[in-house]
Motif scaffolding. Structure first.
Motif, PDB file in Angstrom:
ATOM      1  N   ASP A 117       0.833  -1.206   0.000  1.00 37.86           N
ATOM      2  CA  ASP A 117       0.000   0.000   0.000  1.00 37.86           C
ATOM      3  C   ASP A 117       0.869   1.259   0.000  1.00 37.86           C
ATOM      4  OD1 ASP A 117      -2.038  -1.800   0.192  1.00 37.86           O
ATOM      5  OD2 ASP A 117      -3.070  -0.807   1.833  1.00 37.86           O
ATOM      6  N   SER A 118       1.934   1.230   0.785  1.00 42.77           N
ATOM      7  CA  SER A 118       2.843   2.375   0.834  1.00 42.77           C
ATOM      8  C   SER A 118       3.727   2.433  -0.407  1.00 42.77           C
ATOM      9  CB  SER A 118       3.730   2.316   2.092  1.00 42.77           C
ATOM     10  OG  SER A 118       3.003   2.683   3.239  1.00 42.77           O
ATOM     11  N   VAL A 119       4.170   1.280  -0.871  1.00 42.26           N
ATOM     12  CA  VAL A 119       5.054   1.235  -2.044  1.00 42.26           C
ATOM     13  C   VAL A 119       4.351   1.818  -3.267  1.00 42.26           C
ATOM     14  CG1 VAL A 119       6.272  -0.287  -3.642  1.00 42.26           C
ATOM     15  CG2 VAL A 119       6.402  -0.700  -1.175  1.00 42.26           C
ATOM     16  N   ILE A 120       3.091   1.473  -3.444  1.00 43.36           N
ATOM     17  CA  ILE A 120       2.323   1.993  -4.587  1.00 43.36           C
ATOM     18  C   ILE A 120       2.243   3.511  -4.536  1.00 43.36           C
ATOM     19  CG2 ILE A 120      -0.021   2.152  -5.531  1.00 43.36           C
ATOM     20  CD1 ILE A 120      -0.332  -0.833  -4.854  1.00 43.36           C
ATOM     21  N   MET A 121       1.984   4.052  -3.354  1.00 40.56           N
ATOM     22  CA  MET A 121       1.879   5.506  -3.215  1.00 40.56           C
ATOM     23  C   MET A 121       3.234   6.168  -3.465  1.00 40.56           C
ATOM     24  SD  MET A 121      -1.355   5.983  -2.513  1.00 40.56           S
ATOM     25  CE  MET A 121      -1.655   7.527  -1.621  1.00 40.56           C
ATOM     26  N   TYR A 122       4.272   5.582  -2.901  1.00 43.03           N
ATOM     27  CA  TYR A 122       5.625   6.128  -3.068  1.00 43.03           C
ATOM     28  C   TYR A 122       6.038   6.119  -4.543  1.00 43.03           C
ATOM     29  CZ  TYR A 122      10.717   6.062  -3.187  1.00 43.03           C
ATOM     30  OH  TYR A 122      12.035   6.301  -3.507  1.00 43.03           O
ATOM     31  N   GLU A 123       5.813   5.017  -5.223  1.00 42.37           N
ATOM     32  CA  GLU A 123       6.219   4.929  -6.629  1.00 42.37           C
ATOM     33  C   GLU A 123       5.455   5.927  -7.490  1.00 42.37           C
ATOM     34  OE1 GLU A 123       5.686   0.818  -7.590  1.00 42.37           O
ATOM     35  OE2 GLU A 123       7.681   0.272  -6.827  1.00 42.37           O
ATOM     36  N   ARG A 124       4.212   6.168  -7.145  1.00 42.65           N
ATOM     37  CA  ARG A 124       3.442   7.173  -7.879  1.00 42.65           C
ATOM     38  C   ARG A 124       4.012   8.572  -7.637  1.00 42.65           C
ATOM     39  NH1 ARG A 124       1.260   9.099 -12.241  1.00 42.65           N
ATOM     40  NH2 ARG A 124      -0.598  10.381 -11.909  1.00 42.65           N
ATOM     41  N   LEU A 125       4.405   8.862  -6.408  1.00 45.45           N
ATOM     42  CA  LEU A 125       5.029  10.148  -6.105  1.00 45.45           C
ATOM     43  C   LEU A 125       6.312  10.339  -6.912  1.00 45.45           C
ATOM     44  CD1 LEU A 125       4.677  10.412  -2.212  1.00 45.45           C
ATOM     45  CD2 LEU A 125       3.505  11.831  -3.909  1.00 45.45           C
ATOM     46  N   LYS A 126       7.122   9.298  -6.980  1.00 39.70           N
ATOM     47  CA  LYS A 126       8.372   9.392  -7.730  1.00 39.70           C
ATOM     48  C   LYS A 126       8.101   9.600  -9.216  1.00 39.70           C
ATOM     49  CE  LYS A 126      11.854   9.184  -6.139  1.00 39.70           C
ATOM     50  NZ  LYS A 126      12.668  10.251  -5.491  1.00 39.70           N
ATOM     51  N   ALA A 127       7.062   8.955  -9.737  1.00 39.84           N
ATOM     52  CA  ALA A 127       6.698   9.153 -11.138  1.00 39.84           C
ATOM     53  C   ALA A 127       6.258  10.586 -11.397  1.00 39.84           C
ATOM     54  CB  ALA A 127       5.581   8.173 -11.529  1.00 39.84           C
ATOM     55  N   LEU A 128       5.686  11.217 -10.375  1.00 41.97           N
ATOM     56  CA  LEU A 128       5.263  12.616 -10.473  1.00 41.97           C
ATOM     57  C   LEU A 128       6.412  13.578 -10.171  1.00 41.97           C
ATOM     58  CD1 LEU A 128       1.826  12.272  -8.644  1.00 41.97           C
ATOM     59  CD2 LEU A 128       2.147  12.817 -11.078  1.00 41.97           C
ATOM     60  N   LYS A 129       7.590  13.003  -9.895  1.00 39.01           N
ATOM     61  CA  LYS A 129       8.790  13.797  -9.590  1.00 39.01           C
ATOM     62  C   LYS A 129       8.636  14.619  -8.308  1.00 39.01           C
ATOM     63  CE  LYS A 129      10.130  14.072 -14.462  1.00 39.01           C
ATOM     64  NZ  LYS A 129      10.941  12.840 -14.354  1.00 39.01           N
ATOM     65  N   ARG A 130       7.920  14.037  -7.340  1.00 38.69           N
ATOM     66  CA  ARG A 130       7.794  14.664  -6.035  1.00 38.69           C
ATOM     67  C   ARG A 130       9.022  14.329  -5.184  1.00 38.69           C
ATOM     68  NH1 ARG A 130       4.040  16.630  -8.614  1.00 38.69           N
ATOM     69  NH2 ARG A 130       1.874  16.791  -7.867  1.00 38.69           N
ATOM     70  N   ASP A 131       9.260  15.159  -4.185  1.00 38.57           N
ATOM     71  CA  ASP A 131      10.328  14.923  -3.213  1.00 38.57           C
ATOM     72  C   ASP A 131       9.818  13.863  -2.237  1.00 38.57           C
ATOM     73  OD1 ASP A 131      12.231  14.925  -1.240  1.00 38.57           O
ATOM     74  OD2 ASP A 131      12.098  17.065  -0.790  1.00 38.57           O
ATOM     75  N   ALA A 132      10.232  12.615  -2.442  1.00 42.68           N
ATOM     76  CA  ALA A 132       9.684  11.520  -1.634  1.00 42.68           C
ATOM     77  C   ALA A 132      10.771  10.522  -1.264  1.00 42.68           C
ATOM     78  CB  ALA A 132       8.569  10.811  -2.396  1.00 42.68           C
ATOM     79  N   ARG A 133      10.635   9.990  -0.059  1.00 42.37           N
ATOM     80  CA  ARG A 133      11.535   8.930   0.387  1.00 42.37           C
ATOM     81  C   ARG A 133      10.709   7.872   1.090  1.00 42.37           C
ATOM     82  NH1 ARG A 133      15.375  11.980   4.742  1.00 42.37           N
ATOM     83  NH2 ARG A 133      16.284   9.885   4.890  1.00 42.37           N
ATOM     84  N   LEU A 134      11.195   6.629   1.041  1.00 35.53           N
ATOM     85  CA  LEU A 134      10.491   5.500   1.639  1.00 35.53           C
ATOM     86  C   LEU A 134      11.438   4.748   2.548  1.00 35.53           C
ATOM     87  CD1 LEU A 134       8.121   3.425   1.824  1.00 35.53           C
ATOM     88  CD2 LEU A 134       9.108   2.330  -0.216  1.00 35.53           C
ATOM     89  N   SER A 135      11.025   4.560   3.811  1.00 33.08           N
ATOM     90  CA  SER A 135      11.798   3.762   4.766  1.00 33.08           C
ATOM     91  C   SER A 135      11.026   2.479   5.048  1.00 33.08           C
ATOM     92  CB  SER A 135      12.036   4.532   6.068  1.00 33.08           C
ATOM     93  OG  SER A 135      12.958   5.581   5.871  1.00 33.08           O
ATOM     94  N   VAL A 136      11.577   1.359   4.594  1.00 34.02           N
ATOM     95  CA  VAL A 136      10.994   0.042   4.852  1.00 34.02           C
ATOM     96  C   VAL A 136      11.794  -0.595   5.986  1.00 34.02           C
ATOM     97  CG1 VAL A 136      10.482  -2.229   3.912  1.00 34.02           C
ATOM     98  CG2 VAL A 136      10.251  -0.199   2.459  1.00 34.02           C
ATOM     99  N   LEU A 137      11.141  -0.835   7.107  1.00 32.26           N
ATOM    100  CA  LEU A 137      11.826  -1.340   8.296  1.00 32.26           C
ATOM    101  C   LEU A 137      11.683  -2.847   8.382  1.00 32.26           C
ATOM    102  CD1 LEU A 137      10.864   1.418  10.893  1.00 32.26           C
ATOM    103  CD2 LEU A 137      12.660   1.409   9.151  1.00 32.26           C
ATOM    104  N   GLU A 138      12.804  -3.549   8.271  1.00 29.97           N
ATOM    105  CA  GLU A 138      12.822  -5.005   8.263  1.00 29.97           C
ATOM    106  C   GLU A 138      12.376  -5.576   9.610  1.00 29.97           C
ATOM    107  OE1 GLU A 138      13.406  -7.124   5.868  1.00 29.97           O
ATOM    108  OE2 GLU A 138      13.866  -5.601   4.337  1.00 29.97           O
ATOM    109  N   GLY A 139      11.494  -6.579   9.526  1.00 27.69           N
ATOM    110  CA  GLY A 139      11.058  -7.301  10.713  1.00 27.69           C
ATOM    111  C   GLY A 139      10.087  -6.552  11.599  1.00 27.69           C
ATOM    112  N   VAL A 140       9.609  -5.398  11.159  1.00 25.60           N
ATOM    113  CA  VAL A 140       8.714  -4.577  11.979  1.00 25.60           C
ATOM    114  C   VAL A 140       7.270  -4.813  11.544  1.00 25.60           C
ATOM    115  CG1 VAL A 140       8.102  -2.233  12.673  1.00 25.60           C
ATOM    116  CG2 VAL A 140      10.506  -2.848  12.325  1.00 25.60           C
ATOM    117  N   ASP A 141       6.393  -5.070  12.520  1.00 24.83           N
ATOM    118  CA  ASP A 141       4.986  -5.308  12.203  1.00 24.83           C
ATOM    119  C   ASP A 141       4.159  -4.042  12.413  1.00 24.83           C
ATOM    120  OD1 ASP A 141       4.714  -5.056  14.951  1.00 24.83           O
ATOM    121  OD2 ASP A 141       4.324  -7.180  15.310  1.00 24.83           O
TER     122      ASP A 141
END
Length: 242
Positions: free
Chosen positions: A190-214
């Motif tokens: 759900d977050s990845v889809i939103m982030y990738e769309r932001l990047k396609a729109l050339k927005r200033d965006a970063r994504l932090s995926v935290l391993e092992g975190v629920d």
């Protein structure tokens, strides 16, 4: 005889339908008013009362288990919990309570209450930020899309949204998205889809995926990142709405 009766009935029915098709439609404007009785917590930093400067403001949108009518529940996690535990922030924190225990945030109501807060406190309009977790993460995405000129930064934590409306977000706003790999409540995708769309729109965006975190631990993990607050305070809209 039966056929004649049916034919007559059909003619009458068609006549009624023809008349209905030409009935007038009148344009009206509702005069109903909706009372805004949204409950919220308001934090002011040390030195606010003795100063005359304007401060940045963070809108904190809580998760789904703190909605309803008991404002004390909002203090049980997130930024209000950090404040209760003694953490000091160099900005104002506006923490509205979702009046529903089941539905998403009524963001128009939240925005109206935010404007009221801005009128009462010394807020730097160029440095207003929205941070939300889970159901509040959905709210953060929606606020960025529906009120694009208001927020300099948006931080959705384990939330999703409608990527088709991300084109409405402010080109000058910055986004930092947090999600855990082990989240089985709101999926990482759900977050990845939103982030990738932001990047396609050339927005200033970063994504932090935290391993092992629920899902239950991503909120604490994201808010414990000291870089988040430094990054947040650097975000500014050059032409903030008055």
């Amino acid at each position: 005889m039966t056929r004649r009766i049916l034919s007559t009935a059909l003619v009458v029915a068609l006549g009624m339908c023809t008349g209905a098709a030409h009935a007038d439609q009148i344009a009206m404007t509702s005069t109903a008013t909706v009372k805004n009785d949204l409950k919220y917590l308001m934090y002011t930093p040390n030195g606010y009362e003795s100063s005359n400067v304007s401060y940045p403001l963070v809108v904190w949108l809580h998760g789904g288990d703190q909605g309803g009518g008991d404002i004390e529940k909002v203090k049980s996690s997130g930024m209000p919990k950090l404040i209760e535990d003694g953490k000091q922030f160099p900005f104002l924190v506006f923490s509205p309570q979702n009046p529903s225990e089941e539905l998403l945030y009524p963001i128009e109501t939240v925005e109206a209450a935010l404007e009221e807060v801005i009128s009462k406190y010394r807020v730097d309009r160029s440095r207003i930020y929205v941070v939300g977790y889970s159901r509040g993460g959905f709210g953060a995405w929606a606020m960025a899309e529906q009120f694009p000129q208001k927020f300099a930064a948006v931080v959705p934590i384990a939330g999703g949204g409608n990527r088709h409306y991300l084109s409405r977000t402010n080109e000058k706003a910055a986004f930092w998205v947090f999600h855990g790999t082990d989240d089985d409540v709101i999926l990482l995708s759900d977050s990845v889809i939103m982030y990738e769309r932001l990047k396609a729109l050339k927005r200033d965006a970063r994504l932090s995926v935290l391993e092992g975190v629920d899902h239950s631990n991503i909120e604490r993990a994201a808010l414990s990142d000291p870089e988040l607050w430094d990054w947040l305070l650097k975000q500014r809209l050059d032409a903030a709405p008055k």
